[in-house]
Design a protein around this motif. Sequence first.
Motif, PDB file in Angstrom:
ATOM      1  N   ILE A   1       0.843  -1.191   0.000  1.00  9.01           N
ATOM      2  CA  ILE A   1       0.000   0.000   0.000  1.00  9.01           C
ATOM      3  C   ILE A   1       0.879   1.241   0.000  1.00  9.01           C
ATOM      4  CG2 ILE A   1      -1.316   1.414   1.621  1.00  9.01           C
ATOM      5  CD1 ILE A   1      -3.187  -0.665   2.041  1.00  9.01           C
ATOM      6  N   LEU A   2       0.532   2.197  -0.865  1.00  7.51           N
ATOM      7  CA  LEU A   2       1.213   3.481  -0.767  1.00  7.51           C
ATOM      8  C   LEU A   2       0.190   4.577  -0.517  1.00  7.51           C
ATOM      9  CD1 LEU A   2       3.942   5.334  -1.938  1.00  7.51           C
ATOM     10  CD2 LEU A   2       1.929   6.057  -3.218  1.00  7.51           C
ATOM     11  N   SER A   3       0.550   5.481   0.380  1.00  8.53           N
ATOM     12  CA  SER A   3      -0.248   6.695   0.468  1.00  8.53           C
ATOM     13  C   SER A   3       0.682   7.870   0.724  1.00  8.53           C
ATOM     14  CB  SER A   3      -1.311   6.604   1.547  1.00  8.53           C
ATOM     15  OG  SER A   3      -2.260   7.650   1.337  1.00  8.53           O
ATOM     16  N   GLY A   4       0.168   9.045   0.519  1.00  7.22           N
ATOM     17  CA  GLY A   4       1.026  10.208   0.675  1.00  7.22           C
ATOM     18  C   GLY A   4       0.252  11.405   1.155  1.00  7.22           C
ATOM     19  N   MET A   5       1.006  12.384   1.607  1.00  5.86           N
ATOM     20  CA  MET A   5       0.392  13.615   2.077  1.00  5.86           C
ATOM     21  C   MET A   5       1.352  14.764   1.760  1.00  5.86           C
ATOM     22  SD  MET A   5      -1.119  13.875   5.895  1.00  5.86           S
ATOM     23  CE  MET A   5      -2.462  12.748   5.985  1.00  5.86           C
ATOM     24  N   ARG A   6       0.785  15.866   1.369  1.00  7.61           N
ATOM     25  CA  ARG A   6       1.652  17.024   1.151  1.00  7.61           C
ATOM     26  C   ARG A   6       2.212  17.508   2.478  1.00  7.61           C
ATOM     27  NH1 ARG A   6      -0.214  20.902  -3.173  1.00  7.61           N
ATOM     28  NH2 ARG A   6      -0.810  19.482  -4.813  1.00  7.61           N
TER      29      ARG A   6
ATOM     30  N   PRO B   1      -5.151   4.232   0.196  1.00 13.68           N
ATOM     31  CA  PRO B   1      -6.029   4.936   1.129  1.00 13.68           C
ATOM     32  C   PRO B   1      -5.992   6.432   0.836  1.00 13.68           C
ATOM     33  CG  PRO B   1      -4.127   3.955   2.284  1.00 13.68           C
ATOM     34  CD  PRO B   1      -3.918   3.742   0.830  1.00 13.68           C
ATOM     35  N   VAL B   2      -7.128   6.978   0.437  1.00 15.40           N
ATOM     36  CA  VAL B   2      -7.202   8.414   0.118  1.00 15.40           C
ATOM     37  C   VAL B   2      -8.550   8.970   0.531  1.00 15.40           C
ATOM     38  CG1 VAL B   2      -5.629   8.561  -1.871  1.00 15.40           C
ATOM     39  CG2 VAL B   2      -7.979   7.802  -2.219  1.00 15.40           C
ATOM     40  N   GLY B   3      -8.618  10.283   0.603  1.00 22.04           N
ATOM     41  CA  GLY B   3      -9.898  10.952   0.843  1.00 22.04           C
ATOM     42  C   GLY B   3     -10.706  10.990  -0.452  1.00 22.04           C
TER      43      GLY B   3
ATOM     44  N   PHE C   1       4.551   5.201   3.350  1.00 26.74           N
ATOM     45  CA  PHE C   1       3.926   6.499   3.588  1.00 26.74           C
ATOM     46  C   PHE C   1       4.881   7.607   3.174  1.00 26.74           C
ATOM     47  CE2 PHE C   1       1.735   3.891   6.999  1.00 26.74           C
ATOM     48  CZ  PHE C   1       0.604   3.671   6.216  1.00 26.74           C
ATOM     49  N   MET C   2       4.401   8.434   2.262  1.00 27.04           N
ATOM     50  CA  MET C   2       5.294   9.360   1.581  1.00 27.04           C
ATOM     51  C   MET C   2       4.956  10.824   1.854  1.00 27.04           C
ATOM     52  SD  MET C   2       5.505   9.623  -2.550  1.00 27.04           S
ATOM     53  CE  MET C   2       3.984  10.563  -2.697  1.00 27.04           C
ATOM     54  N   VAL C   3       5.988  11.604   2.097  1.00 29.36           N
ATOM     55  CA  VAL C   3       5.826  13.059   2.159  1.00 29.36           C
ATOM     56  C   VAL C   3       5.890  13.558   0.720  1.00 29.36           C
ATOM     57  CG1 VAL C   3       6.805  15.219   2.972  1.00 29.36           C
ATOM     58  CG2 VAL C   3       7.015  13.151   4.383  1.00 29.36           C
ATOM     59  N   ALA C   4       4.773  14.059   0.224  1.00 31.24           N
ATOM     60  CA  ALA C   4       4.689  14.407  -1.197  1.00 31.24           C
ATOM     61  C   ALA C   4       5.242  15.812  -1.434  1.00 31.24           C
ATOM     62  CB  ALA C   4       3.246  14.288  -1.665  1.00 31.24           C
ATOM     63  N   ASP C   5       6.563  15.950  -1.320  1.00 28.78           N
ATOM     64  CA  ASP C   5       7.129  17.305  -1.410  1.00 28.78           C
ATOM     65  C   ASP C   5       7.160  17.842  -2.835  1.00 28.78           C
ATOM     66  OD1 ASP C   5       9.196  15.576  -2.091  1.00 28.78           O
ATOM     67  OD2 ASP C   5      10.746  16.786  -1.119  1.00 28.78           O
TER      68      ASP C   5
ATOM     69  N   ASP D   1     -11.704  13.338  -2.182  1.00 27.35           N
ATOM     70  CA  ASP D   1     -11.239  14.302  -3.178  1.00 27.35           C
ATOM     71  C   ASP D   1     -10.149  13.732  -4.085  1.00 27.35           C
ATOM     72  OD1 ASP D   1      -9.647  14.180  -0.828  1.00 27.35           O
ATOM     73  OD2 ASP D   1      -8.641  16.045  -1.413  1.00 27.35           O
ATOM     74  N   GLN D   2      -9.574  12.582  -3.682  1.00 22.82           N
ATOM     75  CA  GLN D   2      -8.458  12.041  -4.454  1.00 22.82           C
ATOM     76  C   GLN D   2      -8.858  10.843  -5.314  1.00 22.82           C
ATOM     77  OE1 GLN D   2      -4.993  13.124  -4.129  1.00 22.82           O
ATOM     78  NE2 GLN D   2      -6.069  14.893  -3.314  1.00 22.82           N
ATOM     79  N   VAL D   3     -10.140  10.468  -5.230  1.00 23.06           N
ATOM     80  CA  VAL D   3     -10.559   9.254  -5.927  1.00 23.06           C
ATOM     81  C   VAL D   3     -10.354   9.371  -7.438  1.00 23.06           C
ATOM     82  CG1 VAL D   3     -12.560   7.794  -6.451  1.00 23.06           C
ATOM     83  CG2 VAL D   3     -12.128   8.513  -4.112  1.00 23.06           C
TER      84      VAL D   3
HETATM   85  N1  TRP Z   1      -2.258  14.270  -3.881  1.00 20.34           N
HETATM   86  C1  TRP Z   1      -2.384  13.889  -2.512  1.00 20.34           C
HETATM   87  C2  TRP Z   1      -2.958  15.088  -1.721  1.00 20.34           C
HETATM   88  O1  TRP Z   1      -2.868  16.200  -2.187  1.00 20.34           O
HETATM   89  C3  TRP Z   1      -1.079  13.465  -1.901  1.00 20.34           C
HETATM   90  C4  TRP Z   1      -0.473  12.332  -2.642  1.00 20.34           C
HETATM   91  C5  TRP Z   1       0.585  12.407  -3.475  1.00 20.34           C
HETATM   92  C6  TRP Z   1      -0.893  10.977  -2.626  1.00 20.34           C
HETATM   93  N2  TRP Z   1       0.898  11.172  -3.998  1.00 20.34           N
HETATM   94  C7  TRP Z   1       0.004  10.285  -3.482  1.00 20.34           C
HETATM   95  C8  TRP Z   1      -1.923  10.289  -1.984  1.00 20.34           C
HETATM   96  C9  TRP Z   1      -0.144   8.931  -3.724  1.00 20.34           C
HETATM   97  C10 TRP Z   1      -2.075   8.928  -2.242  1.00 20.34           C
HETATM   98  C11 TRP Z   1      -1.177   8.269  -3.112  1.00 20.34           C
HETATM   99  O2  TRP Z   1      -3.461  14.876  -0.648  1.00 20.34           O
END
Ligand code: TRP
Length: 392
Positions: free
Chosen positions: A7-12, A149-151, A40-44, A153-155
Motif C-alpha cells: 500500500i502506498l499513500s502520501g500527504m503534502r 487509502p485516500v480521501g 507512507f510518503m511526504v509528497a514534497d 477528493d483524491q478518488v
Molecule cells: N495528492 C495527494 C494530496 O494532495 C497526496 C499524494 C501524493 C498521494 N501522492 C500520493 C496520496 C499517492 C495517495 C497516493 O493529498
Amino acid sequence: MENSLRILSGMRPTGSLHLGHYHGAIKNWVNLQYEYECYFMVADIHALTTNYESTRVIASSAYEMVVDWLACGVDPSQAVIFIQSEVPAHAQLHLLLSMITPLSWLERVPTYKELIEKLSTKDLGTYGFLGYPLLQSADILLYNSKFVPVGEDQVSHVELTREIARRFNYIYGREAGFEEKAREVIPKLGNKRAALYEELLIQYQQEGALEALEKARFLLKDAVNLSLGERERLFAFLENKSRVILTEPQALTTAASKLPGLDGQKMSKSYNNTLMLREDFEQVNKKIKSMQTDPGDPEKCPVWQLHKVYSNTEVKEWVQIGCTTAGIGCLDCKKPLIESIQAESAQFKERAKPYLEDHNLVRNILADGAEKAIETTEYTLSMVKLAMGIKY
Ligand code: TRP
C-alpha cells in the motif's frame, strides 16, 4: 511479501497536523501498517506543483508532519516512511508515463479546474500543475500498490492511475507471439486441467460467460507446476489481455471517520477551525468552550459530532438525554469532551517528545525509508524501462 499486499499513500507537507488529519487519514494508516506492507510518503514534489514560488517552508513542514505521523503511532519498524524527492524513481516514472498520457485525460481531472479557480491568485497554468495527477499515478504504480487509502477528493486521481496502467499494459504488455507463447504453456497444466482451461476459455471469450472466467481463474490459482510468469501469461490470455506490468490500484476510502472542525465545517487550517494534534491543554479547553452550539438538538450541534468520535456509549447517552431534555447545559456537555481530547493529546505529545528533542531520529528514519523505497521502486522502474525498450 506479495505485491498485492503493498500500500502506498502520501500527504503534502503541511506542517503540524490537526485532528481532522488524524481521524480522516492517519488513524487508518496506523491500522493498515499491521496488515500490509505500507509506504507512507511526504509528497514534497506535489507541494512544488502549487507552491513553486514559496518553497521556504517545505522542508521544515515535512519534518513537522513526520513527527506528527510518528506521534499518531505510525511505526517505522512496520511501515516505510520517506520523502518523495529522495526517491528518484518517482520523477523518472512520471516522465516516462508522460509519453503515453493524453493531454485530455489530465485536463478532465475534476481537481484540475477546481483548483485553478480556487487558487486563482496563483498562476497554475504550468506544465507541472497539469501533470500533478500523473505524478500521483507514478507514486502509486511504482509500488504496485493494490489499494490506495485516500480521501474522497483524491478518488479521481486513483481512477486516472487505473487508466494509465491499463494504457501502459496495453501498449507495452503485448509481446510478439503473445498467443503462441500462452498456448505453449497450456499443456503444463496437465491433460485434464488443460482441456478444462481450453473449454472455459472458449466459453468466456465466445459467449462472455463470467462464471467460466471465474472458474478458469480458480483453476490457474490452484495449478502447482507453473512459474509465476507462466501463470500470469495464462491469466492474461484468458481475458485476451496484455501482460500486467503495472497494477491497477483501487481507492480505499473506508474506515476513516470524518471529524468536523470547531464550527461544524470540514476541519481545515484555512477555515481557522482546527484543533491541533499536540494542542496546548489550555487551548483545547478554550477552543471547545467557545464552540458554537445548537442547544436541544444534538444532530445539528458540532459538539455532538465530536462526541461521536470521542465518547463512549455511556457518555453519549448522557449527552443525548441531557441535551434534549435540557437536563444539562452546553458547558456540562463539553466537559467530558475536553477531557478526552486532552488525554489524547497528552499521548500524542508523549510520543512526539523524543523526536522533538533529537531531530536526528527523524532524519535517520527518513534515510532508512528512502533506502527501502529506492530498492522497491528500482524493480518497477526497470520493468517499465524494459517494456518501453530503453533497458540496456
Ligand atoms: N495528492 C495527494 C494530496 O494532495 C497526496 C499524494 C501524493 C498521494 N501522492 C500520493 C496520496 C499517492 C495517495 C497516493 O493529498
